[in-house]
Motif scaffolding. Structure first.
Motif, PDB file in Angstrom:
ATOM      1  N   ASN A   1       1.107  12.620   4.914  1.00  0.00           N
ATOM      2  CA  ASN A   1       0.609  11.276   4.613  1.00  0.00           C
ATOM      3  C   ASN A   1       0.886  10.910   3.151  1.00  0.00           C
ATOM      4  O   ASN A   1       0.864  11.782   2.270  1.00  0.00           O
ATOM      5  CB  ASN A   1      -0.899  11.193   4.864  1.00  0.00           C
ATOM      6  CG  ASN A   1      -1.237  11.253   6.332  1.00  0.00           C
ATOM      7  OD1 ASN A   1      -0.506  10.729   7.165  1.00  0.00           O
ATOM      8  ND2 ASN A   1      -2.344  11.911   6.658  1.00  0.00           N
ATOM      9  N   PRO A   2       1.162   9.608   2.894  1.00  0.00           N
ATOM     10  CA  PRO A   2       1.386   9.184   1.504  1.00  0.00           C
ATOM     11  C   PRO A   2       0.087   9.275   0.683  1.00  0.00           C
ATOM     12  O   PRO A   2      -1.006   9.300   1.242  1.00  0.00           O
ATOM     13  CB  PRO A   2       1.848   7.727   1.643  1.00  0.00           C
ATOM     14  CG  PRO A   2       1.301   7.281   2.951  1.00  0.00           C
ATOM     15  CD  PRO A   2       1.299   8.492   3.841  1.00  0.00           C
ATOM     16  N   THR A   3       0.261   9.313  -0.613  1.00  0.00           N
ATOM     17  CA  THR A   3      -0.873   9.419  -1.530  1.00  0.00           C
ATOM     18  C   THR A   3      -1.020   8.125  -2.328  1.00  0.00           C
ATOM     19  O   THR A   3      -0.023   7.582  -2.834  1.00  0.00           O
ATOM     20  CB  THR A   3      -0.686  10.595  -2.496  1.00  0.00           C
ATOM     21  OG1 THR A   3      -0.535  11.804  -1.744  1.00  0.00           O
ATOM     22  CG2 THR A   3      -1.875  10.738  -3.442  1.00  0.00           C
ATOM     23  N   LEU A   4      -2.225   7.642  -2.440  1.00  0.00           N
ATOM     24  CA  LEU A   4      -2.518   6.424  -3.194  1.00  0.00           C
ATOM     25  C   LEU A   4      -3.343   6.786  -4.426  1.00  0.00           C
ATOM     26  O   LEU A   4      -4.324   7.522  -4.326  1.00  0.00           O
ATOM     27  CB  LEU A   4      -3.292   5.436  -2.311  1.00  0.00           C
ATOM     28  CG  LEU A   4      -3.835   4.184  -3.000  1.00  0.00           C
ATOM     29  CD1 LEU A   4      -2.692   3.294  -3.492  1.00  0.00           C
ATOM     30  CD2 LEU A   4      -4.750   3.405  -2.050  1.00  0.00           C
ATOM     31  N   GLU A   5      -2.920   6.230  -5.560  1.00  0.00           N
ATOM     32  CA  GLU A   5      -3.656   6.467  -6.810  1.00  0.00           C
ATOM     33  C   GLU A   5      -3.886   5.120  -7.507  1.00  0.00           C
ATOM     34  O   GLU A   5      -2.944   4.355  -7.705  1.00  0.00           O
ATOM     35  CB  GLU A   5      -2.885   7.407  -7.730  1.00  0.00           C
ATOM     36  CG  GLU A   5      -3.609   7.697  -9.027  1.00  0.00           C
ATOM     37  CD  GLU A   5      -2.834   8.609  -9.956  1.00  0.00           C
ATOM     38  OE1 GLU A   5      -3.175   8.646 -11.158  1.00  0.00           O
ATOM     39  OE2 GLU A   5      -1.870   9.268  -9.493  1.00  0.00           O
ATOM     40  N   MET A   6      -5.145   4.827  -7.899  1.00  0.00           N
ATOM     41  CA  MET A   6      -5.476   3.579  -8.587  1.00  0.00           C
ATOM     42  C   MET A   6      -6.439   3.882  -9.738  1.00  0.00           C
ATOM     43  O   MET A   6      -7.307   4.742  -9.625  1.00  0.00           O
ATOM     44  CB  MET A   6      -6.125   2.570  -7.636  1.00  0.00           C
ATOM     45  CG  MET A   6      -5.211   2.065  -6.538  1.00  0.00           C
ATOM     46  SD  MET A   6      -5.979   0.762  -5.548  1.00  0.00           S
ATOM     47  CE  MET A   6      -5.939  -0.610  -6.697  1.00  0.00           C
ATOM     48  N   SER A   7      -6.241   3.130 -10.837  1.00  0.00           N
ATOM     49  CA  SER A   7      -7.143   3.258 -11.988  1.00  0.00           C
ATOM     50  C   SER A   7      -7.775   1.913 -12.284  1.00  0.00           C
ATOM     51  O   SER A   7      -7.114   0.860 -12.189  1.00  0.00           O
ATOM     52  CB  SER A   7      -6.364   3.738 -13.216  1.00  0.00           C
ATOM     53  OG  SER A   7      -5.818   5.020 -12.994  1.00  0.00           O
TER      54      SER A   7
END
Length: 406
Positions: free
Chosen positions: A61-67
């Motif tokens: 599965n793809p990985t999502l990163e948010m700040s």
């Protein structure tokens, strides 16, 4: 009182008849297969292995990163956004799928192997009950003969033709035979209890008909091609799965690439929001760990699996050769026994009966002849039973399906 006892006996017999089930050879084995918990477990394992095949070709599965922070307009807002996707190595998914397919094949052959084990467990038990039943019937027949002889000797004793000492010898023999019959009956009952457990039934298990021997031509054909045995095929499939696992280790020995897309927001000197977009990839450098040890371990597993597969085939050939010789020897043995011991003892006993009627021999001589004949019958049945055991083992080693190859 006699009427009450007779009525109770009839009720008991009717109850026993209503709480018993009779099985012929094929039905007995088929019922054991249907009741086997081990086979059901193997069937469940097949579903697991099929799911592994579907899972083997799926990407991670793809990985999502948010700040988020408040550095843009004095309010919480996102400042960084990234989506990354790890890519499979070249040949990774195909190796995974082939390994899973071979594991499924191994599970199928394992189920076939379990099926044969259950069949032969049932066949061996049916055979044991069959011969114990025949031996009990032989001892019953001997007891009837002894009873007839007791009545005749009683009349002769009253006439003074034989002594009370000789008559007492009949009762001793009767007690000996009776004790032997009880011993066989106990073994028979114990075996029927085992049958109830094997067939997973509550009713008493009875057997009907004779033992069905597999076709000898089929046995010879299967003996010549032991590579088709489920036991060997299971290990061969496991070996192929291990080889595919080696290909998987080689495909993934270096770092797996990871692509990513990102968006970044920040305030410029004019207090305006600037948005930056980009993409890239990540890749670790295999400087210290090149996975050589994993490859060596997998090669060792392949070697171990190869040796195990060779061992299975060797043992199958050895068992087939051994049980074939044992079966031939035991068959000749019970044929020789019949010719050299059983038939002569029968003639000797029948002659002794006539001689006793004519007063030519004593009661003790007749008892010796009778004992010799019935002991010879029991021993002959033991030899036949042993021969059947060897035949069954030969069929098992040759992977004969008792429900399909008869």
């Amino acid at each position: 009182m006699k009427i009450v006892i007779l009525s109770l006996a009839i009720i008991i017999n009717l109850y026993a008849a209503n709480n018993s089930t009779a099985y012929q050879w094929d039905a007995f084995i088929q019922k054991a297969v249907e009741a086997s918990f081990t086979i059901k477990q193997d069937e469940a394992q097949l579903s697991v292995e099929k799911s592994k095949i579907a899972q083997s070709t799926l990407w991670k599965n793809p990985t999502l990163e948010m700040s988020f922070d408040d550095g843009l307009e004095n309010s919480i807002d996102y400042t960084y956004f990234e989506v990354s996707q790890q890519l499979p190595a070249w040949g990774e998914n195909s190796s995974k799928k082939r390994a899973a397919e071979f594991s499924l094949d191994s599970a199928k052959y394992s189920k076939d192997s379990t099926l044969l084990k259950v069949q032969y467990q049932a066949a061996s038990l049916f055979q044991r009950i069959y011969f114990l039943k025949k031996q009990v019937e032989m001892l019953d027949k001997q007891l009837r003969k002894i009873k007839d002889l007791q009545e005749k000797s009683k009349n002769r004793e009253e006439l003074g033709e034989i002594s009370g000492f000789e008559s007492s010898r009949i009762e001793i023999l009767r007690q000996q035979v009776l004790m032997k019959k009880q011993s066989f009956q106990n073994r028979y009952i114990k075996s029927t209890f085992e049958a109830q457990s094997l067939l997973n039934v509550d009713s008493e298990v009875l057997i009907l008909g004779d033992i069905v021997k597999a076709d000898e031509n089929k046995v010879e054909t299967m003996t010549a091609s032991l590579e088709k045995s489920p036991e060997y095929a299971k290990h061969e499939a496991m070996l192929q799965a291990t080889k595919q696992e080696l290909a998987l280790v080689k495909a993934t020995r270096y770092a797996l690439p990871e692509l990513y897309l990102y968006s970044e927001r920040d305030l410029n000197p004019n207090n305006n929001i600037d948005s930056t977009y980009g993409f890239g990839f990540k890749l670790s450098l295999p400087l210290w760990n090149t996975q050589n040890s994993k490859i060596e371990m997998q090669n060792a597993k392949i070697q171990k699996s190869t040796i195990k597969t060779q061992e299975v085939l060797y043992k199958l050939k050895n068992r087939v050769s051994s049980y074939h010789k044992l079966y031939k020897n035991s068959s000749k043995q019970f044929e020789d026994y019949k010719k050299n011991l059983l038939d002569p003892s029968k003639i000797y006993y029948e002659t002794s009966v006539l001689s006793f009627e004519l007063g030519e021999i004593s009661l003790l001589e007749l008892l010796d002849a009778q004992t010799l004949y019935f002991q010879s019958q029991l021993e002959h049945q033991n030899l036949i039973s042993q021969s059947y055991i060897y035949w069954l083992q030969l069929c098992k080693a040759s992977s004969i399906n008792l429900l399909k190859d008869n």
